[in-house]
Design an enzyme around this catalytic site. Sequence first.
Site, PDB file in Angstrom:
ATOM      1  N   ASP A 181      19.164-104.529  39.834  1.00 44.09           N
ATOM      2  CA  ASP A 181      18.097-103.580  39.483  1.00 44.09           C
ATOM      3  C   ASP A 181      17.365-103.110  40.738  1.00 44.09           C
ATOM      4  OD1 ASP A 181      17.094-106.217  39.843  1.00 44.09           O
ATOM      5  OD2 ASP A 181      15.200-105.627  38.922  1.00 44.09           O
ATOM      6  N   GLU A 182      16.711-101.984  40.630  1.00 49.20           N
ATOM      7  CA  GLU A 182      15.783-101.471  41.640  1.00 49.20           C
ATOM      8  C   GLU A 182      16.354-101.512  43.059  1.00 49.20           C
ATOM      9  OE1 GLU A 182      11.515-102.313  39.479  1.00 49.20           O
ATOM     10  OE2 GLU A 182      12.447-103.997  40.536  1.00 49.20           O
TER      11      GLU A 182
END
Length: 536
Positions: free
Chosen positions: A341-342
Amino acid sequence: MRRHRGTTPRLTRILGSFLLVAAAGAATLAAGPASRATPPTPPTPLDRVVPAPASVTPGGSPYRITRSTRLGVDGPDAARRIGEYLAGVLRPSTGYPLPLTEQGTGGIRLRLAEGAYGAEGYRLHSGPDGVTVTASAPAGLFHGVQTLRQLLPAAVEKKTVQAGPWQIAGGTIEDRPRYGYRGAMLDVARHFFTVAQVKRYIDQLALYKINTLHLHLSDDQGWRIAVDSWPRLAAYGGSTEVGGGAGGHYTKADYREIVRYAASRYLEVVPEIDMPGHTNAALASYARLNCDGEAPPLYTGTDVGFSSLCVSQQVTYDFVDDVIRELAALTPGRYLHIGGDEAHSTTHADYVTFMNRVQPIVAAYGKTVIGWHQLTGATPAKGALAQYWGLDGTGADEKAQVARAARNGTGLILSPADRVYLDMKYTKDTPLGLDWAGLVEVRRSYDWDPAAYLPGAPASAVKGVEAPLWSETLTSPADIEYMAFPRLPGAAELGWSPQSTHDWNAYRIRLAAQGPRWDALGIRYHRSPQVPWPAN
């Protein structure tokens, strides 16, 4: 003189009547408590538990645990261990010996037997002669014991002798889970939590039939698991945390103990090493993992998206191979979470390259990949699970990408941040937590259907629900509990109970009945005004 003598007999009669009335009143008062005694509290109805059982048939007289009650255990060693666990709950508060016996009749009986209960289902039958919990597998028997606990008064959870009575309502429960994956995530990277603190959370998860503990073991702020081939990861990368505290890490023995304890409560541990982003602790520990060969300083803030492994270097994949090899060897469960993620500092092309190289490494060590739903922007490996953490308002393109992967065979774990991220504030005045996904009160957290949540994703792709708890603002078990309770039981119910049982108005009554149990267990919780808690 005549008048005085004439009133004496009358006065005597009056005094005598008064004494008779007083005596009668005293007798009435003496008898009063017995005749007007508060009736004993009726046993908890069979349908008052959380998660809601699949089928409840009330009827018949209750069973009462007494000093002569025995715990009969039919089955292998696993059944006996569950019996010992139950005895450990009941003995302190009842004060009864509750000896374990084999193939007992009457009392409380735990049976492992062939039946249509599946891997985690059970049947509980209660009547005046005893209670029998039957399951096909030890996990089901353990889950049945959790239901039995909730059918007893909340005082059963206390560690000193309580008054009772200890009654279990008459009738039958037949129960099995809706989803096979029912998880909770604990972030030990932003703030470190000790083995004992993790065990406490495991016990709380087990009460609500959660069967997966996802441990977020690495992030920008800390690396929390010892890796022999890269020792500075834990020694240096684990030496701090958000706010600049001392941090910490788990030795391999520590991690094995968490895994063992979780297994004793029928939870599978899913370790997560987040990559290619969220990797500052690793990059700070080893300069050669950085594209420019320079190690950044340790980080104790809460920003995200600024770090990335160097996708173009072979040393990155040597590092990943070593970490996954050592972690897989410590982890008996099926899954290994690779984050994803991210990764804002990784180009899309590099992200795809990285995931395409890392997923086969996970498979090579016998594990199945889980990744945050951004994994669907690459090519998820066969059998991989994508953990969706978007919001109700997440863009249609992103949702469509996840749904397309689901239609192509990728399983889904649902963790929508504005529903079941347990670190979101309840209200603007909540002293802990964050609010980037919105304010999430108890009803919002509970009132949704996993099977219908993600447009375009087949219901069959949904493998379960997980409630993550990120720890940027949490530093103690009391903080964990305040943010998890009362929302965690709702997530557990979404994962366990059939959709036909889902009803907010009924649930809030059942949830309110958990409050005294949490009080007895010493669990700090948010007394949401949406729930009609019993008066203290």
